[in-house]
Write an enzyme that holds these catalytic residues in place. Structure first.
Site, short mmCIF file in Angstrom:
data_model
loop_
_atom_site.label_atom_id
_atom_site.label_comp_id
_atom_site.label_asym_id
_atom_site.label_seq_id
_atom_site.Cartn_x
_atom_site.Cartn_y
_atom_site.Cartn_z
N SER A 1 -7.34 51.92 81.18
CA SER A 1 -7.05 52.79 82.33
C SER A 1 -7.29 54.26 81.99
O SER A 1 -7.23 54.67 80.82
CB SER A 1 -5.60 52.60 82.78
OG SER A 1 -5.38 51.25 83.11
N1 SAM Z 1 -3.06 48.15 79.81
C1 SAM Z 1 -4.44 48.06 79.49
C2 SAM Z 1 -4.89 49.06 78.49
O1 SAM Z 1 -4.08 49.90 78.09
O2 SAM Z 1 -6.05 48.99 78.08
C3 SAM Z 1 -5.35 48.07 80.69
C4 SAM Z 1 -5.37 46.80 81.33
S1 SAM Z 1 -6.69 46.34 82.35
C5 SAM Z 1 -6.67 47.57 83.59
C6 SAM Z 1 -5.87 44.91 83.09
C7 SAM Z 1 -5.66 43.76 82.14
O3 SAM Z 1 -4.85 42.79 82.78
C8 SAM Z 1 -6.95 43.04 81.74
O4 SAM Z 1 -7.08 43.02 80.36
C9 SAM Z 1 -6.77 41.64 82.32
O5 SAM Z 1 -7.37 40.63 81.54
C10 SAM Z 1 -5.25 41.53 82.33
N2 SAM Z 1 -4.71 40.50 83.22
C11 SAM Z 1 -5.06 40.18 84.48
N3 SAM Z 1 -4.29 39.18 84.95
C12 SAM Z 1 -3.41 38.87 83.94
C13 SAM Z 1 -2.36 37.92 83.80
N4 SAM Z 1 -2.01 37.08 84.76
N5 SAM Z 1 -1.69 37.89 82.64
C14 SAM Z 1 -1.99 38.73 81.62
N6 SAM Z 1 -2.99 39.64 81.69
C15 SAM Z 1 -3.68 39.71 82.85
#
Ligand code: SAM
Length: 220
Positions: free
Chosen positions: A63
């Site tokens: 992000s």
């Molecule tokens: N917090 C992260 C960082 O600091 O880099 C950014 C995250 S990215 C915007 C969103 C993340 O949520 C992705 O890596 C995606 O794979 C994960 N995601 C989506 N659905 C999910 C779920 N049900 N459980 C765990 N992770 C999930």
């Protein structure tokens, strides 16, 4: 002498973080301390401190720095908390939280991202971050309740499972809405099934995919 990355980080904090109204000193310090260039994809280090999200593979993103700071500040942390993050991604948000609170539990659904995140977190000695590969829409039941929960992917609706894993007084910060745009919401558990609901910011996140989120095919 400050390294080029430390100089870029200081500039990022001045222009994008304090310059846009983030004023919690512990959040500011964490943003100054965490080497964001260690969490971006190889070859993108020179963009690590820029004012936008970056791709990290698997169609996911790290992000924008401001969003990380804003969400962290919105959790209203004091230092002794146990925090759950859904969506580890690069591990950067978890590293920021790890500088502020006692324990961070973070769930990622993509194995490869969780593996890379662990490496970057270990580099930062963020050993108080506990990672699990799973469907984060179900929370982390064995470790509940949490003082704060942060979801870094956009949900169609707020999962009740996450609200229920908040301790009394606990805060859940989560983007809720359609896949193109969401509103960043904060739910505070007052007591039992009573929650205060606040709209914080318009935002745009990748989809939260899982049992209590979007179905996998709907995000293709
Ligand atoms: N917090 C992260 C960082 O600091 O880099 C950014 C995250 S990215 C915007 C969103 C993340 O949520 C992705 O890596 C995606 O794979 C994960 N995601 C989506 N659905 C999910 C779920 N049900 N459980 C765990 N992770 C999930």
């Amino acid at each position: 002498m400050m390294s080029d990355y430390a100089i870029a980080r200081r500039r990022m904090v001045e222009q994008q973080i304090t310059g846009r109204g983030i004023d919690d000193p512990v959040v500011i310090q964490a943003m100054l301390d965490v080497p964001r260039h260690r969490f971006v994809a190889e070859g993108m280090e020179d963009q690590a401190y820029s004012d936008f999200p970056l791709p990290i593979g698997h169609r996911q993103t790290i992000s924008q720095p401001f969003i990380v700071a804003f969400m962290t500040q919105s959790l209203l942390l004091e230092g002794d908390e146990k925090v759950l993050e859904i969506g580890t991604g690069s591990g950067y948000q978890a590293a920021v939280l790890a500088r502020i609170v006692r324990h961070v539990y973070s769930v990622e659904r993509i194995h490869d991202l969780a593996r890379q995140a662990r490496r970057a977190l270990d580099f930062c000695k963020a050993y108080n971050v506990h990672l699990k590969v799973d469907d984060g829409t179900c929370g982390w039941k064995d470790q509940a309740p949490f003082d704060a929960i942060i979801t870094t992917a956009g949900a169609p609706e707020v999962p009740l499972t996450l609200k229920e894993q908040l301790a009394p007084g606990g805060r859940l910060v989560i983007p809720v809405g359609g896949q193109g745009a969401q509103v960043l919401m904060r739910y505070t558990r007052i007591a039992g099934d009573r929650y205060r609901e606040e709209q914080l910011l318009d935002c745009r996140f990748v989809p939260l995919i899982g049992k209590h989120g979007w179905k996998e095919e709907s995000s293709l």
